[in-house]
Write a protein that holds these residues in place. Structure first.
Motif, mmCIF file in Angstrom:
data_model
loop_
_atom_site.group_PDB
_atom_site.id
_atom_site.type_symbol
_atom_site.label_atom_id
_atom_site.label_comp_id
_atom_site.label_asym_id
_atom_site.label_seq_id
_atom_site.Cartn_x
_atom_site.Cartn_y
_atom_site.Cartn_z
ATOM 1 N N ALA A 1 0.838 -1.197 0.000
ATOM 2 C CA ALA A 1 0.000 0.000 0.000
ATOM 3 C C ALA A 1 0.871 1.244 0.000
ATOM 4 C CB ALA A 1 -0.904 0.006 1.222
ATOM 5 N N ARG A 2 0.540 2.197 -0.844
ATOM 6 C CA ARG A 2 1.271 3.457 -0.886
ATOM 7 C C ARG A 2 0.698 4.417 0.159
ATOM 8 N NH1 ARG A 2 4.409 3.846 -5.415
ATOM 9 N NH2 ARG A 2 4.014 2.309 -7.065
ATOM 10 N N GLN A 3 1.521 5.367 0.568
ATOM 11 C CA GLN A 3 1.107 6.300 1.610
ATOM 12 C C GLN A 3 -0.136 7.071 1.203
ATOM 13 O OE1 GLN A 3 2.532 6.456 4.618
ATOM 14 N NE2 GLN A 3 0.929 7.913 5.246
ATOM 15 N N GLU A 4 -0.190 7.499 -0.081
ATOM 16 C CA GLU A 4 -1.344 8.264 -0.524
ATOM 17 C C GLU A 4 -2.616 7.417 -0.520
ATOM 18 O OE1 GLU A 4 1.027 7.241 -4.354
ATOM 19 O OE2 GLU A 4 1.424 7.790 -2.261
ATOM 20 N N ASN A 5 -2.464 6.098 -0.749
ATOM 21 C CA ASN A 5 -3.633 5.222 -0.707
ATOM 22 C C ASN A 5 -4.156 5.076 0.720
ATOM 23 O OD1 ASN A 5 -3.389 4.835 -3.440
ATOM 24 N ND2 ASN A 5 -2.254 2.914 -3.258
ATOM 25 N N ILE A 6 -3.241 5.001 1.678
ATOM 26 C CA ILE A 6 -3.648 4.910 3.080
ATOM 27 C C ILE A 6 -4.383 6.183 3.485
ATOM 28 C CG2 ILE A 6 -2.816 4.781 5.450
ATOM 29 C CD1 ILE A 6 -0.496 3.075 4.416
ATOM 30 N N ARG A 7 -3.853 7.331 3.079
ATOM 31 C CA ARG A 7 -4.505 8.598 3.402
ATOM 32 C C ARG A 7 -5.896 8.667 2.786
ATOM 33 N NH1 ARG A 7 -5.004 13.192 0.436
ATOM 34 N NH2 ARG A 7 -5.403 15.166 1.578
ATOM 35 N N ALA A 8 -6.017 8.276 1.535
ATOM 36 C CA ALA A 8 -7.315 8.315 0.854
ATOM 37 C C ALA A 8 -8.323 7.410 1.563
ATOM 38 C CB ALA A 8 -7.166 7.900 -0.606
ATOM 39 N N HIS A 9 -7.849 6.224 1.949
ATOM 40 C CA HIS A 9 -8.728 5.293 2.661
ATOM 41 C C HIS A 9 -9.196 5.885 3.989
ATOM 42 C CE1 HIS A 9 -10.219 1.527 4.414
ATOM 43 N NE2 HIS A 9 -9.555 1.873 5.502
ATOM 44 N N ASN A 10 -8.280 6.459 4.737
ATOM 45 C CA ASN A 10 -8.626 6.996 6.048
ATOM 46 C C ASN A 10 -9.518 8.233 5.945
ATOM 47 O OD1 ASN A 10 -7.276 4.997 7.435
ATOM 48 N ND2 ASN A 10 -5.361 6.151 7.571
ATOM 49 N N LEU A 11 -9.307 9.040 4.906
ATOM 50 C CA LEU A 11 -10.213 10.171 4.679
ATOM 51 C C LEU A 11 -11.637 9.675 4.461
ATOM 52 C CD1 LEU A 11 -8.108 12.493 2.347
ATOM 53 C CD2 LEU A 11 -9.081 13.154 4.560
ATOM 54 N N GLY A 12 -11.768 8.655 3.629
ATOM 55 C CA GLY A 12 -13.091 8.075 3.388
ATOM 56 C C GLY A 12 -13.684 7.476 4.646
ATOM 57 N N LEU A 13 -12.844 6.833 5.440
ATOM 58 C CA LEU A 13 -13.306 6.226 6.685
ATOM 59 C C LEU A 13 -13.866 7.280 7.636
ATOM 60 C CD1 LEU A 13 -13.477 3.763 8.600
ATOM 61 C CD2 LEU A 13 -11.122 4.288 9.308
ATOM 62 N N ILE A 14 -13.122 8.370 7.817
ATOM 63 C CA ILE A 14 -13.565 9.438 8.706
ATOM 64 C C ILE A 14 -14.863 10.054 8.200
ATOM 65 C CG2 ILE A 14 -13.009 11.742 9.578
ATOM 66 C CD1 ILE A 14 -11.485 9.511 10.946
ATOM 67 N N LEU A 15 -14.916 10.316 6.898
ATOM 68 C CA LEU A 15 -16.106 10.949 6.333
ATOM 69 C C LEU A 15 -17.333 10.055 6.476
ATOM 70 C CD1 LEU A 15 -16.962 13.538 4.916
ATOM 71 C CD2 LEU A 15 -16.511 12.417 2.726
ATOM 72 N N GLN A 16 -17.161 8.762 6.243
ATOM 73 C CA GLN A 16 -18.284 7.837 6.378
ATOM 74 C C GLN A 16 -18.769 7.765 7.826
ATOM 75 O OE1 GLN A 16 -20.039 6.438 4.093
ATOM 76 N NE2 GLN A 16 -18.795 6.921 2.308
ATOM 77 N N ARG A 17 -17.846 7.841 8.783
ATOM 78 C CA ARG A 17 -18.251 7.823 10.187
ATOM 79 C C ARG A 17 -19.077 9.066 10.537
ATOM 80 N NH1 ARG A 17 -18.751 3.408 12.745
ATOM 81 N NH2 ARG A 17 -19.128 4.820 14.500
ATOM 82 N N ILE A 18 -18.670 10.207 10.025
ATOM 83 C CA ILE A 18 -19.411 11.444 10.283
ATOM 84 C C ILE A 18 -20.791 11.364 9.635
ATOM 85 C CG2 ILE A 18 -19.473 13.935 9.865
ATOM 86 C CD1 ILE A 18 -16.398 13.896 10.028
#
Length: 415
Positions: free
Chosen positions: A16-33
Motif C-alpha cells: 500500500a502506498r502512503q497516498e492510498n492509506i490517506r485516501a482510505h482513512n479520509l473516506g473512513l472518517i467521512l463515512q463515520r461522520i
C-alpha cells in the motif's frame, strides 16, 4: 475487493502506498461522520476508528479545507471538562444534480453534501414524442438553470446523473428503452456535450435502481433487504440486499417488467410476448378506461397514475384493470422474493399513487406463493418518496461518489 494472491494466499499482492492509506482513512472518517447523523467530535472519531488523535486531526483539517465537513458549536451539555467541537457534513460545497424523464415532464433535483434536497423543479415536456437528442437538449436547459441556482446558494455541482428506463451500459449508453424510443443511444455523451462543462462528471443510470437508493437513504438505511417496484414509462425493480443495490454482471438487473407472466400473451415492445409490462404497466391499466371517459376529457392534462386514480373511484373497468395488475405484480414479485429473500416491497414512482388499489392483490399472491411467507410475512406498502424517488436518487449518487473518495475532491479544491 482484492482477490487473493495465488502465490502467497494473501488478499494483497502489492504494498500500500502512503497516498492510498490517506485516501482510505479520509473516506473512513467521512463515512463515520455521515453515519452518525449528528455532530461527532474528534475524540469520538478516534474511538470509533482506532486511529491516533494526531492522525484524526490531520484528516479532519483536510476535510475542513475541502469544504466537505463543518464545525458546529461545542456540546455544553457535558458536565465536566472542555466541551468538544462537533463535526457534521457540510451544507455548502459539493452538491449533486439529478435529472429525470417522465411521461409529462422533465425533472431536476439538487442534493447537498449532507443529503438534503435543496431544489426540485419540473418543466413540461413540450415535445412528448421527440428525438432522444431533443430530450437531452431540453434536460440540459433545466440543468443549467439548476446549476446557476446552486451557485447562488453556495453549492458547487460536481456531477450530474440522468435517470432513465431500461438497461444502461457503462453509465452512459441506454441500450434499449422502448417506452421513450431510445435504442443504443449514448445519452451520457450527448448530455455532457449539451452542458458544455468539463468540470462535472456526467452519468446515466436506471431509474428503478436510483429510486431504491433514494428510499434506502430516506429510511436512514434501516431498510436492508427490499424491492423497490418503480413505474412510470416502464416497470422496473430496484433490489437492495444487505444494504447494497444489486446490479448484476453488467448492471442490468431489475427488469421486472419483462418477466414473462403469460407465455403466449400480448406482444411487448421489447419483442417478446406476455411480459409483465403488458398486464401491469400504466399503459395497460389505462387501456381499460372506457371510451366515454376518454371523450369526456377525463384523461387529459393529468399524469397516467393520477388519471387512473381519479377514474378508479367511478369506473368498475379501471378497478378491474387495477386488480388484474395487482395480481400480475404479485405473481412476479413472489417469484423474485423466493429467489432473493427480501422482507419489504415498496410501491414507488407512479405505483406509490396507486398503492390503495394494488396492495391487497399483491399481498395475496405473495402470501400464497412465497414459500416462507407463512412464518416470515413480507410487507407491501407505498414508498415514502414516491414519484420523485428516481431524480432524488440520481442526485444522491453524485454525492455518494464524493463520499467514497473524498481525496479526489480535496486534491482538486485545495491544490
Amino acid at each position: 475487493m482484492t482477490m487473493p494472491d495465488r502465490r502467497t494466499g494473501s488478499g494483497f499482492s502489492t504494498p500500500a502506498r502512503q497516498e492510498n492509506i490517506r485516501a482510505h482513512n479520509l473516506g473512513l472518517i467521512l463515512q463515520r461522520i455521515a453515519a452518525d447523523g449528528g455532530p461527532v467530535s474528534r475524540i469520538d472519531l478516534a474511538r470509533a476508528t482506532g486511529l491516533a488523535r494526531p492522525t484524526i486531526s490531520r484528516l479532519v483539517d483536510d476535510l475542513l479545507a475541502g469544504g466537505l465537513i463543518a464545525e458546529v458549536g461545542p456540546d455544553r451539555s457535558r458536565s465536566a471538562g472542555r466541551p468538544p467541537i462537533g463535526l457534521t457534513l457540510s451544507r455548502t460545497g459539493p452538491a449533486g444534480l439529478g435529472l429525470d424523464i417522465r411521461t409529462g415532464s422533465l425533472a431536476a433535483c439538487i442534493v447537498d453534501f449532507a443529503g438534503t434536497v435543496r431544489h426540485l423543479e419540473f418543466a413540461p415536456r413540450t415535445h412528448p414524442v421527440t428525438s432522444p437528442e431533443q430530450t437531452i437538449d431540453d434536460l440540459a436547459a433545466i440543468a443549467k438553470d439548476a446549476i446557476r441556482l446552486a451557485e447562488a446558494q453556495g453549492l458547487t455541482i460536481v456531477g450530474v446523473t440522468l435517470a432513465t428506463p431500461g438497461p444502461v451500459q457503462d453509465r452512459t449508453r441506454v441500450r434499449f428503452a422502448p417506452a421513450i424510443g431510445w435504442r443504443d443511444f449514448d445519452a451520457g455523451s450527448r448530455l455532457r456535450a449539451a452542458l458544455g462543462s468539463a468540470d462535472m462528471s456526467v452519468s446515466v443510470d436506471n431509474e428503478a435502481g436510483l429510486a431504491a437508493l433514494a428510499e434506502w437513504h430516506a429510511s436512514d438505511k434501516e431498510l436492508r433487504n427490499f424491492v423497490c417496484l418503480f413505474g412510470d414509462f416502464e416497470l422496473g425493480a430496484g433490489i437492495v440486499l444487505d444494504g447494497e443495490l444489486l446490479r448484476g454482471a453488467r448492471g442490468w438487473s431489475g427488469e421486472l417488467g419483462h418477466v414473462t407472466v403469460e407465455p403466449d400473451g400480448v406482444a411487448c415492445s421489447c419483442g417478446a410476448k406476455g411480459c409483465l409490462q403488458g398486464y401491469a404497466g400504466l399503459a395497460a391499466i389505462l387501456a381499460a378506461v372506457p371510451d366515454e371517459e376518454k371523450r369526456s376529457g377525463a384523461t387529459s392534462h393529468r399524469t397516467p397514475a393520477v388519471t387512473i386514480g381519479v377514474l378508479a373511484d367511478r369506473s368498475p373497468e379501471v378497478r378491474a384493470a387495477l386488480a388484474r395488475a395487482g395480481t400480475a405484480l404479485g405473481i412476479s414479485l413472489a417469484a423474485l422474493i423466493n429467489l432473493v429473500d427480501v422482507d419489504t416491497v415498496l410501491l414507488d414512482g407512479s405505483y406509490s399513487l396507486l398503492a390503495t388499489w394494488l396492495t391487497e392483490e399483491i399481498q395475496a399472491e405473495i402470501r400464497d406463493r412465497v414459500l416462507t411467507a407463512r412464518w416470515a410475512p413480507v410487507e407491501v406498502r407505498a414508498a415514502p418518496i414516491g414519484p420523485d424517488a428516481a431524480v432524488i436518487g440520481a442526485a444522491l449518487t453524485v454525492i455518494e461518489d464524493v463520499r467514497r473518495d473524498p481525496s479526489t475532491w480535496i486534491t482538486r479544491t485545495v491544490s
